[in-house]
Design an enzyme around this catalytic site. Structure first.
Site, mmCIF file in Angstrom:
data_model
loop_
_atom_site.group_PDB
_atom_site.id
_atom_site.type_symbol
_atom_site.label_atom_id
_atom_site.label_comp_id
_atom_site.label_asym_id
_atom_site.label_seq_id
_atom_site.Cartn_x
_atom_site.Cartn_y
_atom_site.Cartn_z
ATOM 1 C CB ALA A 141 -1.144 -0.170 1.263
ATOM 2 N N GLY A 186 1.199 -6.096 0.523
ATOM 3 C CA GLY A 186 0.241 -5.803 -0.221
ATOM 4 C C GLY A 186 1.084 -6.019 -1.785
ATOM 5 C CD GLU A 189 -2.244 -8.674 1.869
ATOM 6 O OE1 GLU A 189 -3.561 -9.109 2.495
ATOM 7 O OE2 GLU A 189 -2.180 -7.835 1.912
ATOM 8 C CD GLU A 209 1.417 -7.142 4.798
ATOM 9 O OE1 GLU A 209 0.572 -6.342 4.525
ATOM 10 O OE2 GLU A 209 2.050 -8.013 5.872
#
Length: 306
Positions: A141, A186, A189, A209
């Site tokens: 992100a 992310g 992911e 994270e």
């Protein structure tokens, strides 16, 4: 006013002629296949969708990135429909070099829009997700953008990332993540949402994270255990460990690991080879096989797809 109006056409004509000469000089440097407005031609791209900022490479046979000081938001995602023997393969190229390909509001919107168009296109056979930026796949992100958000904006932002990643996971055709660089948070992911992952040995991957006192919010806590097993997934998430390509291959996070080449696109080339292997297979069978495998992971062997 009358004098200004009568003089304008002549001045305008002089201006247009000067601009035409300038553009002609620029086009001449680009090569004989480029023309001026009025007789627009350019190197043939067929149905390939290519964003602004690309220039023809020497000989016009290949394409290379033309960098500019100002990166335009429409350049952040490039959707290319390959042609000839690669017809049916679509490449999603992320291109936010200045932000390490991090997921911003705009990039998420562009990815969602592209995926929405691809899922209903029957001509699409395989989709490759890659980076156009050397050494980076996706850094997760956009934390700089996120830091500027109010507390009421953060939740919807994370939800949009999760929704976009789920949309990629639910695409009806095979998807391949080509990881030629850093894939963190992310970014990993996003890769986990693809059916197959290939990486260069120099790539770095991890759900990091917990270092930021948060947890993976884009499906990593579900998809990583399914890919490598619950115990090892917990170990990696708890420790925020980062793996290189060889380590990722040894734990089953990726299917193939390649030594990086001079161009920095070894994983992409392997992904392209795999996509070519899929092309001769029955398109309907491929879609049904993917659906059966995905749903089979959620049901017993006595279920619908047995």
């Amino acid at each position: 006013m009358a004098v200004a109006a009568s003089a304008a056409p002549g001045a305008l004509g002089t201006l247009q002629a000067s601009r035409a000469r300038l553009v002609a000089a620029c086009c001449a440097r680009l090569g004989p296949r480029w023309r001026l407005p009025g007789s627009w031609t350019c190197p043939r791209v067929d149905s390939t969708i290519w964003a602004r900022g690309w220039t023809p490479a020497a000989g016009g046979a290949a394409w290379q990135r033309g960098y500019s000081a100002e990166v335009k938001t429409e350049d952040e995602l490039r959707v290319r429909y390959l042609e000839e023997e690669n017809r049916g393969i679509v490449v999603l190229g992320i291109n936010r070099a200045y932000a390490k390909n991090s997921l911003s509001k705009n990039l998420i919107k562009m990815l969602s829009k592209a995926v929405d168009a691809l899922k209903s296109d029957k001509k699409v056979r395989t989709i490759i997700v890659r980076s156009e930026v050397p050494g980076i796949f996706c850094a997760g992100a956009d934390l700089k953008e996120r830091a500027k958000m109010s507390s009421s904006e953060v939740g919807p932002f994370v939800s949009k990332i999760r929704a976009m990643i789920n949309e990629i996971a639910n695409l009806p055709v095979p998807t391949i993540a080509a990881i030629d660089g850093l894939a963190l948070g992310g970014g990993l992911e996003l890769a986990l949402a693809c059916d197959i992952r290939v990486a260069a040995s120099s790539a770095k991957m991890g759900l990091v994270e917990t270092k930021l006192a948060i947890i993976p919010g884009g499906g990593g806590t579900q998809r990583l255990p399914r890919a490598i097993g619950m115990s090892l997934a917990k170990e990696l998430i708890f420790s925020a460990r980062v793996l290189d390509g060889q380590e990722a291959k040894s734990v089953g996070l990726i299917s193939h690991v390649l030594e990086q080449n001079q161009e920095g696109d070894a994983a992409y080339r392997k992904a392209l080879d795999l996509a070519r292997e899929f092309l001769p297979q029955g398109p309907v069978a491929m879609r049904v096989a993917k659906l059966a495998i995905n749903q089979g992971m959620e049901s017993s062997l006595a279920g619908k797809w047995s």
